[in-house]
Design a protein around this motif. Structure first.
Motif, PDB file in Angstrom:
ATOM      1  N   GLU A 119       2.397   1.687  -3.413  1.00 50.67           N
ATOM      2  CA  GLU A 119       1.424   2.207  -4.375  1.00 50.67           C
ATOM      3  C   GLU A 119       1.200   3.703  -4.188  1.00 50.67           C
ATOM      4  O   GLU A 119       1.109   4.452  -5.166  1.00 50.67           O
ATOM      5  CB  GLU A 119       0.100   1.452  -4.252  1.00 50.67           C
ATOM      6  N   ARG A 120       1.108   4.142  -2.921  1.00 50.67           N
ATOM      7  CA  ARG A 120       0.934   5.577  -2.663  1.00 50.67           C
ATOM      8  C   ARG A 120       2.138   6.373  -3.154  1.00 50.67           C
ATOM      9  O   ARG A 120       1.986   7.449  -3.740  1.00 50.67           O
ATOM     10  CB  ARG A 120       0.736   5.819  -1.166  1.00 50.67           C
ATOM     11  N   ALA A 121       3.324   5.830  -2.943  1.00 52.25           N
ATOM     12  CA  ALA A 121       4.539   6.514  -3.387  1.00 52.25           C
ATOM     13  C   ALA A 121       4.590   6.570  -4.914  1.00 52.25           C
ATOM     14  O   ALA A 121       4.954   7.606  -5.490  1.00 52.25           O
ATOM     15  CB  ALA A 121       5.775   5.810  -2.839  1.00 52.25           C
ATOM     16  N   GLU A 122       4.212   5.482  -5.578  1.00 50.69           N
ATOM     17  CA  GLU A 122       4.194   5.474  -7.044  1.00 50.69           C
ATOM     18  C   GLU A 122       3.171   6.476  -7.581  1.00 50.69           C
ATOM     19  O   GLU A 122       3.436   7.191  -8.551  1.00 50.69           O
ATOM     20  CB  GLU A 122       3.888   4.073  -7.563  1.00 50.69           C
ATOM     21  N   PHE A 123       2.004   6.520  -6.944  1.00 49.80           N
ATOM     22  CA  PHE A 123       0.978   7.476  -7.353  1.00 49.80           C
ATOM     23  C   PHE A 123       1.490   8.898  -7.189  1.00 49.80           C
ATOM     24  O   PHE A 123       1.334   9.732  -8.081  1.00 49.80           O
ATOM     25  CB  PHE A 123      -0.297   7.269  -6.515  1.00 49.80           C
ATOM     26  N   ARG A 124       2.128   9.153  -6.051  1.00 52.88           N
ATOM     27  CA  ARG A 124       2.671  10.491  -5.781  1.00 52.88           C
ATOM     28  C   ARG A 124       3.733  10.864  -6.814  1.00 52.88           C
ATOM     29  O   ARG A 124       3.786  12.008  -7.275  1.00 52.88           O
ATOM     30  CB  ARG A 124       3.261  10.537  -4.376  1.00 52.88           C
ATOM     31  N   ASP A 171       0.837  -1.209   0.000  1.00 47.16           N
ATOM     32  CA  ASP A 171       0.000   0.000   0.000  1.00 47.16           C
ATOM     33  C   ASP A 171       0.868   1.253   0.000  1.00 47.16           C
ATOM     34  O   ASP A 171       0.604   2.205  -0.748  1.00 47.16           O
ATOM     35  CB  ASP A 171      -0.939   0.012   1.210  1.00 47.16           C
ATOM     36  N   ASN A 172       1.890   1.265   0.848  1.00 44.65           N
ATOM     37  CA  ASN A 172       2.805   2.411   0.888  1.00 44.65           C
ATOM     38  C   ASN A 172       3.523   2.590  -0.441  1.00 44.65           C
ATOM     39  O   ASN A 172       3.717   3.720  -0.905  1.00 44.65           O
ATOM     40  CB  ASN A 172       3.831   2.243   2.008  1.00 44.65           C
TER      41      ASN A 172
END
Length: 109
Positions: A33-38, A30-31
């Protein structure tokens, strides 16, 4: 510190440890994925982008380590299950050999 950590893990079942590692792996993914999205959606400076990429590399490495640990634990879990089945079959075999043979000898008398 390592000794006490190992001792604590000995008191935890393999299934519980698998569940715990699955949760950690999900959290890391999850972390990640959030970093990739950011990294895709937010405009970052070169320094911020590099820090984010470093963080993503660390998280990816953690996920790979957790995968390896899970694979080892699942193998151990399979061994434990096979041992349990073997003991059950052995118990059933002894039951039929000793108790069933006693029944046959009483019928012959």
């Amino acid at each position: 510190m390592t000794k006490s950590k190992d001792q604590r893990r000995e008191n935890i079942s393999v299934a519980t440890e698998i569940d715990r590692l699955e949760e950690r792996k999900t959290h890391c993914r999850d972390n990640l994925e959030r970093a990739e999205f950011r990294s895709r959606k937010v405009k970052l400076s070169d320094k911020e982008r590099q820090e984010l990429e470093d963080e993503m590399a660390i998280m990816t490495e953690r996920v790979h380590k957790l995968d390896k640990e899970l694979q080892a634990l699942r193998g151990e879990n399979r061994k434990n299950m096979l041992l349990s089945v073997a003991l059950l079959l052995l118990s059933v075999l002894f039951y039929y050999i000793f108790l069933h043979s006693d029944d046959d000898s009483t019928l012959l008398d």
